[in-house]
Design a protein around this motif. Structure first.
Motif, PDB file in Angstrom:
ATOM      1  N   GLU A 131      19.031  35.863 -23.491  1.00  0.00           N
ATOM      2  CA  GLU A 131      19.264  37.172 -22.785  1.00  0.00           C
ATOM      3  C   GLU A 131      18.600  37.678 -21.884  1.00  0.00           C
ATOM      4  OE1 GLU A 131      18.000  39.661 -26.192  1.00  0.00           O
ATOM      5  OE2 GLU A 131      19.492  40.037 -26.940  1.00  0.00           O
ATOM      6  N   ARG A 132      17.495  36.183 -21.634  1.00  0.00           N
ATOM      7  CA  ARG A 132      16.269  36.395 -20.551  1.00  0.00           C
ATOM      8  C   ARG A 132      16.737  35.898 -19.307  1.00  0.00           C
ATOM      9  NH1 ARG A 132      11.827  32.177 -18.997  1.00  0.00           N
ATOM     10  NH2 ARG A 132      11.100  32.721 -17.337  1.00  0.00           N
ATOM     11  N   HIS A 133      17.856  35.012 -19.376  1.00  0.00           N
ATOM     12  CA  HIS A 133      19.059  34.288 -18.723  1.00  0.00           C
ATOM     13  C   HIS A 133      19.928  35.025 -17.993  1.00  0.00           C
ATOM     14  CE1 HIS A 133      16.110  30.864 -19.584  1.00  0.00           C
ATOM     15  NE2 HIS A 133      16.861  30.351 -18.721  1.00  0.00           N
ATOM     16  N   ARG A 134      20.121  36.490 -18.358  1.00  0.00           N
ATOM     17  CA  ARG A 134      20.943  37.433 -18.085  1.00  0.00           C
ATOM     18  C   ARG A 134      22.716  37.016 -18.720  1.00  0.00           C
ATOM     19  NH1 ARG A 134      16.903  39.465 -17.608  1.00  0.00           N
ATOM     20  NH2 ARG A 134      15.762  40.085 -16.115  1.00  0.00           N
ATOM     21  N   GLY A 135      22.273  35.575 -19.852  1.00  0.00           N
ATOM     22  CA  GLY A 135      23.589  35.458 -20.078  1.00  0.00           C
ATOM     23  C   GLY A 135      23.905  36.273 -21.157  1.00  0.00           C
ATOM     24  N   PHE A 136      25.144  35.532 -21.990  1.00  0.00           N
ATOM     25  CA  PHE A 136      25.624  35.830 -23.736  1.00  0.00           C
ATOM     26  C   PHE A 136      25.794  34.832 -24.530  1.00  0.00           C
ATOM     27  CE2 PHE A 136      27.876  38.441 -20.098  1.00  0.00           C
ATOM     28  CZ  PHE A 136      27.397  39.893 -19.957  1.00  0.00           C
ATOM     29  N   PHE A 137      25.626  34.860 -25.535  1.00  0.00           N
ATOM     30  CA  PHE A 137      25.648  34.509 -27.075  1.00  0.00           C
ATOM     31  C   PHE A 137      26.147  35.058 -27.972  1.00  0.00           C
ATOM     32  CE2 PHE A 137      23.665  32.508 -30.688  1.00  0.00           C
ATOM     33  CZ  PHE A 137      24.037  31.693 -31.048  1.00  0.00           C
ATOM     34  N   ASP A 138      27.455  34.261 -27.830  1.00  0.00           N
ATOM     35  CA  ASP A 138      28.731  34.652 -28.941  1.00  0.00           C
ATOM     36  C   ASP A 138      28.765  33.535 -30.539  1.00  0.00           C
ATOM     37  OD1 ASP A 138      30.211  36.039 -30.556  1.00  0.00           O
ATOM     38  OD2 ASP A 138      32.463  34.992 -29.539  1.00  0.00           O
ATOM     39  N   ILE A 139      29.053  33.362 -31.470  1.00  0.00           N
ATOM     40  CA  ILE A 139      28.851  32.545 -32.436  1.00  0.00           C
ATOM     41  C   ILE A 139      30.454  33.161 -32.880  1.00  0.00           C
ATOM     42  CG2 ILE A 139      28.714  31.629 -34.472  1.00  0.00           C
ATOM     43  CD1 ILE A 139      25.788  31.726 -33.986  1.00  0.00           C
ATOM     44  N   SER A 140      31.744  31.883 -33.003  1.00  0.00           N
ATOM     45  CA  SER A 140      32.943  32.901 -34.030  1.00  0.00           C
ATOM     46  C   SER A 140      33.481  31.558 -34.902  1.00  0.00           C
ATOM     47  CB  SER A 140      33.932  32.369 -33.106  1.00  0.00           C
ATOM     48  OG  SER A 140      34.084  31.598 -32.049  1.00  0.00           O
ATOM     49  N   PRO A 177      33.712  27.871  -9.981  1.00  0.00           N
ATOM     50  CA  PRO A 177      33.847  28.442  -9.022  1.00  0.00           C
ATOM     51  C   PRO A 177      33.501  29.793  -8.577  1.00  0.00           C
ATOM     52  CG  PRO A 177      34.177  26.087  -8.336  1.00  0.00           C
ATOM     53  CD  PRO A 177      35.023  26.073  -9.390  1.00  0.00           C
ATOM     54  N   ASP A 178      34.820  30.175  -8.942  1.00  0.00           N
ATOM     55  CA  ASP A 178      35.228  31.422  -8.489  1.00  0.00           C
ATOM     56  C   ASP A 178      35.025  32.514 -10.172  1.00  0.00           C
ATOM     57  OD1 ASP A 178      37.090  29.434  -9.853  1.00  0.00           O
ATOM     58  OD2 ASP A 178      38.872  30.885 -10.215  1.00  0.00           O
ATOM     59  N   THR A 179      34.510  32.187 -11.159  1.00  0.00           N
ATOM     60  CA  THR A 179      34.439  33.687 -12.014  1.00  0.00           C
ATOM     61  C   THR A 179      33.133  33.356 -12.485  1.00  0.00           C
ATOM     62  OG1 THR A 179      33.810  31.742 -13.760  1.00  0.00           O
ATOM     63  CG2 THR A 179      35.939  32.077 -13.869  1.00  0.00           C
ATOM     64  N   GLY A 180      31.757  32.451 -11.679  1.00  0.00           N
ATOM     65  CA  GLY A 180      30.861  32.870 -11.365  1.00  0.00           C
ATOM     66  C   GLY A 180      30.092  32.742 -12.285  1.00  0.00           C
ATOM     67  N   TRP A 181      30.131  31.775 -13.718  1.00  0.00           N
ATOM     68  CA  TRP A 181      30.100  31.923 -15.094  1.00  0.00           C
ATOM     69  C   TRP A 181      29.818  30.294 -15.766  1.00  0.00           C
ATOM     70  CZ3 TRP A 181      27.084  35.278 -17.569  1.00  0.00           C
ATOM     71  CH2 TRP A 181      27.124  36.963 -17.399  1.00  0.00           C
ATOM     72  N   ALA A 182      29.425  29.378 -16.302  1.00  0.00           N
ATOM     73  CA  ALA A 182      29.322  28.019 -16.998  1.00  0.00           C
ATOM     74  C   ALA A 182      29.449  28.789 -18.481  1.00  0.00           C
ATOM     75  CB  ALA A 182      28.250  27.698 -16.397  1.00  0.00           C
TER      76      ALA A 182
END
Lengths: 227, 330
Positions: free
Chosen positions: B303-312, B249-254
């Motif tokens: 991007e539409r959801h103001r999130g991030f996407f990453d592949i490693s 909860p404290d980071t604000g990100w899932a």
């Protein structure tokens, strides 16, 4: 020495550096156009690249003549002399880069691919890196920027990695599709030429570093490795 | 007009502007030195502008306009104007066209690629239909069954391609308005993991059973489905795909990460995976029925959801695709 009054030497060296930059601009353009002609199978553009190489050769001769004149008439010293020596060497290397672009353009006619095979997709990405090395080393030359020159040298590994990857890919492709062997072999030479362009951009970067500092970068890098 | 007045005027211009006299740059305004470097002033003009098209324009008797590529960064496109002033001086003005050019190029590439991708299965379908129409091949039941199977597969490939293209254009149409509905990400992850036949290990590292995010239910489900499908298709079939949902909860990100233990992807491909129709391994992608659009769709939705996407990924070890979405507080 940087603040000495404007003399005939300065003005001649300014012209010499201008000639190098002009050669570089043509070589950069030739790389871009040779790859474009390959990807679009544009034979007219390929022929234009081949014909355009004569201009680069002519400029190299101009550089030689002007450098000899500066040495003979102005007896340049210290950083001026380094500038002249570096210009002579860089002109030779850029001429080679032009030749590699010409070689790529010459092979366009020998290549006919149906659809986009994977190595053909990798080639423009590899060309982008090689071209960006040439572009940035010319910027470094114009600005006498030794840090940018070192950065260009570091990038050469990427081009080499691409070459390895394209090589493996093409060999696999040739085994699966024997009918395309001659096209694929030509494409392999294209990749090889791009790899050489990367190496030559590195050579120019070493000369830019030398002209700017008086140190040979090879010695310095070797010293770092052994230290 | 004197040179001093010219210089003062050129200094006021916003666009990169140079004054040239006798093949030397005699003045460059602030935008020009920012673009080309402060070293150009007093130097041969070829050290500032070495592009053949630029040189031709500077040497043209009456000046004019030209499109010049590769000033500053390679690949950029500029409109260059050269005006002849009194006393043989020249004024060069530069205008950046790179953004327009890249949009136009992306569009042209897209149309070319899409038509190429659609034509390939279509050509196969037509070819097999023509062969079947020939009595010699068409009357043999085994051949007929085999060809019909190919036709069906190619038609299905076209269908999924058309569906992906449609959903990509639908997402693009709404990409600037962020969804307002609040959905439970945890439930969607459980649902997506349950849909597939392959073995999946699901890990929920969450403080509460629900993870509220602001999102479009259908689109987030599509993202999860695409990522899990990829992991199943390209992963090692003997090893489970792991899906991890993390939310504190404290980071604000899932975040949701989908990890497979497949062959991995070589580093040179990673930056390009979200490009439309870009495939790290083209033949393999086709063999498993990929359209080359899956990750492009994922990227646009996130991007539409103001999130991030990453592949490693590490070759030989496997690949992890992760998305991060802002959570709704309270």
């Amino acid at each position: 020495m940087a603040n000495h009054t404007v003399t005939a030497v300065d003005s001649d060296i300014g012209r010499l550096r201008g000639l190098i930059s002009e050669m570089g601009g043509l070589a950069e353009d030739a790389i871009q156009k040779s790859i474009a002609s390959l990807m679009q199978h544009d034979l007219d553009l390929a022929r234009a690249v081949v014909a355009g190489d004569a201009r680069i050769d002519a400029l190299e001769a101009d550089v030689d003549r002007l450098a000899v004149r500066i040495i003979a008439l102005r007896a340049p010293m210290a950083d001026d002399l380094r500038d002249v020596i570096a210009a002579l060497k860089i002109a030779g290397v850029i001429e080679r880069i032009g030749d590699y672009a010409k070689n790529i353009a010459r092979r366009v006619d020998g290549m006919e691919f149906r659809g986009k095979i994977e190595p053909l997709i990798l080639v423009p990405a590899m060309a982008d890196i090689a071209r960006s090395m040439v572009h940035d080393v010319l910027d470094a030359y114009a600005a006498r920027d030794k840090e940018l020159a070192i950065e260009v040298i570091r990038r050469d590994d990427q081009v080499d990695n691409f070459y390895d990857s394209i090589f493996r890919n093409l060999v696999a492709h040739m085994m699966e599709n024997p009918a395309t062997i001659s096209s694929a072999a030509n494409l392999l030479f294209v990749a090889r030429n791009l790899e050489r362009i990367g190496d030559h951009a590195t050579n120019v970067a070493e000369m830019v570093h030398y002209a700017a500092t008086g140190d040979y970068l090879q010695d310095r890098l070797a010293g770092q490795k052994s230290a | 007009m004197t040179t001093i007045e010219e210089t003062a005027l050129v200094a006021l211009l916003d666009m990169p502007s140079l004054l040239i006299e006798a093949d030397k740059v005699v003045f460059a305004n602030r935008a020009a030195t920012a673009l080309l470097g402060a070293h150009i002033v007093g130097q041969d003009v070829r050290l500032a502008l070495r592009q053949p098209d630029a040189m031709a324009l500077i040497n043209a008797r009456d000046g004019g306009h030209a499109k010049v590529k590769g000033i500053s960064v390679s690949g950029s496109l500029w409109d260059m104007a050269c005006h002849v002033l009194s006393g043989g001086r020249r004024l060069v003005l530069l205008q950046d066209l790179s953004i327009q050019a890249s949009v136009a190029r992306a569009h042209a590439d897209f149309v070319a690629n899409a038509s190429h991708e659609l034509r390939t299965p279509l050509a196969a379908i037509l070819g097999y239909v023509e062969t079947l129409e020939d009595a010699k091949a068409g009357d043999d039941p085994a051949t007929r069954a085999r060809f019909l199977g190919i036709i069906r597969r190619e038609a299905q490939r076209m269908q999924s391609l058309v569906e992906d293209l449609m959903s990509l254009s639908r997402i693009e149409a709404v990409k600037h308005d962020r969804p307002e509905t609040v959905i439970d990400l945890a439930a969607l992850v459980r649902e997506a993991a349950g849909e597939t036949q392959a073995s999946i290990t699901l890990e929920m590292k969450t403080a509460a059973p629900n993870v509220a995010v602001q999102g479009d239910r259908g689109q987030i489900a599509q993202v999860l489905r695409n990522l899990i499908d990829n992991a199943v298709k390209y992963g090692d079939p003997t090893k489970p795909v792991s899906v991890i949902l993390e939310a504190t909860p404290d980071t604000g990100w899932a975040s949701v990460s989908v990890h497979d233990e497949g062959e991995g992807i070589a580093p040179e491909h990673l930056p390009r995976l979200t490009e439309r129709f870009y495939r790290a391994d083209a033949s393999r992608s086709r063999a498993v029925g990929g359209t080359g659009l899956g990750l492009s769709i994922v990227k646009h939705i996130i991007e539409r959801h103001r999130g991030f996407f990453d592949i490693s990924s590490r070759v030989g070890e496997g690949t992890t695709a992760s998305i991060m979405l802002p959570t709704v507080q309270g």
